[in-house]
Design a protein around this motif. Sequence first.
Motif, PDB file in Angstrom:
ATOM      1  N   PRO A 155     -12.218   6.196 -20.903  1.00 50.58           N
ATOM      2  CA  PRO A 155     -13.316   6.266 -19.930  1.00 50.58           C
ATOM      3  C   PRO A 155     -13.024   5.527 -18.624  1.00 50.58           C
ATOM      4  O   PRO A 155     -13.582   5.877 -17.576  1.00 50.58           O
ATOM      5  CB  PRO A 155     -14.483   5.614 -20.681  1.00 50.58           C
ATOM      6  CG  PRO A 155     -14.189   5.884 -22.124  1.00 50.58           C
ATOM      7  CD  PRO A 155     -12.692   5.747 -22.227  1.00 50.58           C
ATOM      8  N   LEU A 156     -12.145   4.530 -18.646  1.00 58.23           N
ATOM      9  CA  LEU A 156     -11.798   3.773 -17.436  1.00 58.23           C
ATOM     10  C   LEU A 156     -10.879   4.544 -16.500  1.00 58.23           C
ATOM     11  O   LEU A 156     -10.758   4.216 -15.320  1.00 58.23           O
ATOM     12  CB  LEU A 156     -11.090   2.472 -17.827  1.00 58.23           C
ATOM     13  CG  LEU A 156     -11.932   1.396 -18.520  1.00 58.23           C
ATOM     14  CD1 LEU A 156     -11.029   0.374 -19.189  1.00 58.23           C
ATOM     15  CD2 LEU A 156     -12.844   0.731 -17.508  1.00 58.23           C
ATOM     16  N   THR A 184     -11.268  15.143 -27.942  1.00 57.55           N
ATOM     17  CA  THR A 184     -12.636  14.753 -27.584  1.00 57.55           C
ATOM     18  C   THR A 184     -12.690  14.066 -26.228  1.00 57.55           C
ATOM     19  O   THR A 184     -13.620  14.273 -25.446  1.00 57.55           O
ATOM     20  CB  THR A 184     -13.213  13.809 -28.659  1.00 57.55           C
ATOM     21  OG1 THR A 184     -13.163  14.460 -29.930  1.00 57.55           O
ATOM     22  CG2 THR A 184     -14.646  13.419 -28.341  1.00 57.55           C
ATOM     23  N   LEU A 185     -11.674  13.260 -25.939  1.00 55.13           N
ATOM     24  CA  LEU A 185     -11.658  12.455 -24.713  1.00 55.13           C
ATOM     25  C   LEU A 185     -10.887  13.113 -23.573  1.00 55.13           C
ATOM     26  O   LEU A 185     -10.740  12.541 -22.507  1.00 55.13           O
ATOM     27  CB  LEU A 185     -11.068  11.077 -25.022  1.00 55.13           C
ATOM     28  CG  LEU A 185     -11.854  10.270 -26.063  1.00 55.13           C
ATOM     29  CD1 LEU A 185     -11.035   9.092 -26.568  1.00 55.13           C
ATOM     30  CD2 LEU A 185     -13.182   9.793 -25.494  1.00 55.13           C
ATOM     31  N   MET A 210      -7.016  14.815 -18.529  1.00 59.73           N
ATOM     32  CA  MET A 210      -7.097  16.155 -17.959  1.00 59.73           C
ATOM     33  C   MET A 210      -8.458  16.473 -17.340  1.00 59.73           C
ATOM     34  O   MET A 210      -8.552  17.202 -16.364  1.00 59.73           O
ATOM     35  CB  MET A 210      -6.771  17.195 -19.028  1.00 59.73           C
ATOM     36  CG  MET A 210      -5.466  16.918 -19.771  1.00 59.73           C
ATOM     37  SD  MET A 210      -4.045  16.740 -18.665  1.00 59.73           S
ATOM     38  CE  MET A 210      -3.870  18.428 -18.087  1.00 59.73           C
ATOM     39  N   LYS A 211      -9.518  15.940 -17.940  1.00 57.82           N
ATOM     40  CA  LYS A 211     -10.889  16.203 -17.481  1.00 57.82           C
ATOM     41  C   LYS A 211     -11.723  14.943 -17.657  1.00 57.82           C
ATOM     42  O   LYS A 211     -11.334  14.045 -18.395  1.00 57.82           O
ATOM     43  CB  LYS A 211     -11.509  17.362 -18.288  1.00 57.82           C
ATOM     44  CG  LYS A 211     -10.851  18.708 -18.066  1.00 57.82           C
ATOM     45  CD  LYS A 211     -11.656  19.839 -18.729  1.00 57.82           C
ATOM     46  CE  LYS A 211     -11.618  19.733 -20.256  1.00 57.82           C
ATOM     47  NZ  LYS A 211     -12.280  20.904 -20.901  1.00 57.82           N
ATOM     48  N   PRO A 212     -12.900  14.865 -17.002  1.00 57.38           N
ATOM     49  CA  PRO A 212     -13.743  13.677 -17.168  1.00 57.38           C
ATOM     50  C   PRO A 212     -14.152  13.462 -18.630  1.00 57.38           C
ATOM     51  O   PRO A 212     -14.262  14.399 -19.410  1.00 57.38           O
ATOM     52  CB  PRO A 212     -14.970  14.000 -16.297  1.00 57.38           C
ATOM     53  CG  PRO A 212     -14.474  14.978 -15.283  1.00 57.38           C
ATOM     54  CD  PRO A 212     -13.453  15.817 -15.999  1.00 57.38           C
ATOM     55  N   THR A 213     -14.372  12.208 -18.962  1.00 54.17           N
ATOM     56  CA  THR A 213     -14.812  11.830 -20.305  1.00 54.17           C
ATOM     57  C   THR A 213     -16.332  11.923 -20.398  1.00 54.17           C
ATOM     58  O   THR A 213     -17.036  11.506 -19.473  1.00 54.17           O
ATOM     59  CB  THR A 213     -14.393  10.375 -20.607  1.00 54.17           C
ATOM     60  OG1 THR A 213     -12.995  10.240 -20.369  1.00 54.17           O
ATOM     61  CG2 THR A 213     -14.701   9.992 -22.044  1.00 54.17           C
ATOM     62  N   SER A 214     -16.822  12.458 -21.492  1.00 56.22           N
ATOM     63  CA  SER A 214     -18.263  12.506 -21.721  1.00 56.22           C
ATOM     64  C   SER A 214     -18.864  11.104 -21.624  1.00 56.22           C
ATOM     65  O   SER A 214     -18.280  10.129 -22.106  1.00 56.22           O
ATOM     66  CB  SER A 214     -18.560  13.080 -23.108  1.00 56.22           C
ATOM     67  OG  SER A 214     -19.923  12.887 -23.449  1.00 56.22           O
ATOM     68  N   LYS A 215     -20.047  11.008 -21.027  1.00 61.55           N
ATOM     69  CA  LYS A 215     -20.679   9.707 -20.810  1.00 61.55           C
ATOM     70  C   LYS A 215     -21.158   9.050 -22.100  1.00 61.55           C
ATOM     71  O   LYS A 215     -21.557   7.885 -22.099  1.00 61.55           O
ATOM     72  CB  LYS A 215     -21.845   9.847 -19.822  1.00 61.55           C
ATOM     73  CG  LYS A 215     -21.364  10.107 -18.400  1.00 61.55           C
ATOM     74  CD  LYS A 215     -22.493  10.061 -17.403  1.00 61.55           C
ATOM     75  CE  LYS A 215     -21.956  10.264 -15.981  1.00 61.55           C
ATOM     76  NZ  LYS A 215     -23.034  10.248 -14.974  1.00 61.55           N
ATOM     77  N   LYS A 216     -21.098   9.785 -23.215  1.00 58.42           N
ATOM     78  CA  LYS A 216     -21.481   9.129 -24.477  1.00 58.42           C
ATOM     79  C   LYS A 216     -20.363   8.246 -25.030  1.00 58.42           C
ATOM     80  O   LYS A 216     -20.555   7.542 -26.018  1.00 58.42           O
ATOM     81  CB  LYS A 216     -21.919  10.164 -25.507  1.00 58.42           C
ATOM     82  CG  LYS A 216     -20.861  11.146 -25.953  1.00 58.42           C
ATOM     83  CD  LYS A 216     -21.507  12.138 -26.923  1.00 58.42           C
ATOM     84  CE  LYS A 216     -20.517  13.215 -27.354  1.00 58.42           C
ATOM     85  NZ  LYS A 216     -21.153  14.207 -28.252  1.00 58.42           N
ATOM     86  N   TYR A 217     -19.205   8.266 -24.372  1.00 62.29           N
ATOM     87  CA  TYR A 217     -18.095   7.396 -24.761  1.00 62.29           C
ATOM     88  C   TYR A 217     -17.798   6.399 -23.646  1.00 62.29           C
ATOM     89  O   TYR A 217     -17.869   6.740 -22.480  1.00 62.29           O
ATOM     90  CB  TYR A 217     -16.852   8.226 -25.068  1.00 62.29           C
ATOM     91  CG  TYR A 217     -17.067   9.262 -26.136  1.00 62.29           C
ATOM     92  CD1 TYR A 217     -17.315   8.891 -27.459  1.00 62.29           C
ATOM     93  CD2 TYR A 217     -17.078  10.622 -25.812  1.00 62.29           C
ATOM     94  CE1 TYR A 217     -17.539   9.843 -28.431  1.00 62.29           C
ATOM     95  CE2 TYR A 217     -17.300  11.582 -26.790  1.00 62.29           C
ATOM     96  CZ  TYR A 217     -17.532  11.188 -28.100  1.00 62.29           C
ATOM     97  OH  TYR A 217     -17.774  12.145 -29.064  1.00 62.29           O
TER      98      TYR A 217
END
Length: 231
Positions: A155-156, A184-185, A210-217
Amino acid sequence: MNRVEFQSACQRQGVDVTNKQLDQLEQYLHLLQEWNQKMNLTAIDEEDQIWEKHFYDCVIPFANEMGETLCDVGSGAGFPGIPVAIVYPQFHVTLVEPLLKRCRFLETVKQELGLDIQICNERAEDFAKKNRAQFDIVTSRAVARLTILLELCIPLLRVTGSFVALKGKNAEYEVNNAKVAMETLNVILKDEKIVHVADADHVNLYFEKMKPTSKKYPRVYGQIKKKPLGE
């Protein structure tokens, strides 16, 4: 390995270390030894072992990394963040460490060596929630197995950024167990490099976001530890 052997070994890997940087590393080494008598910073406290098992092991994985901002998650006594900040001053380095007493040591190193680094006394998952997608490079050494580490670190990372995990002999096993976490990430394993350190092979894993991380993580740490992604 002494400082001269360290400098030569780095040069063979394409990393030039100046005499000033060697002096800073030596000063850091002595601070490690001094503080290690008062608190548990490292089990490795012989001078020749520190040059090889800490400094060389921490510097070489970043020889070809590009970017401006680097975050070391779970920095502990400053590995790999402090050696990286010394040898690669082009990186703006942030150290994240949850234990206050270790942060006091890191602050002392920062002041005495004149390093332009940021030290954050926070748990990784709390820091990640406030600093999403802020770093070009995120790294971690000897903190947790990969399934847990990915959720704390990815996420960082900004999209196209690089996560560098410094691992040992179980790296391949950890990668196989982390396939669901990677999917998942939204990260892929782009490279894997082996560095021979003190009669052992250390494996450095390079992931690309590759893509943004879901905000639930990341989730709260209790959930991460109890039910790692994919395990």
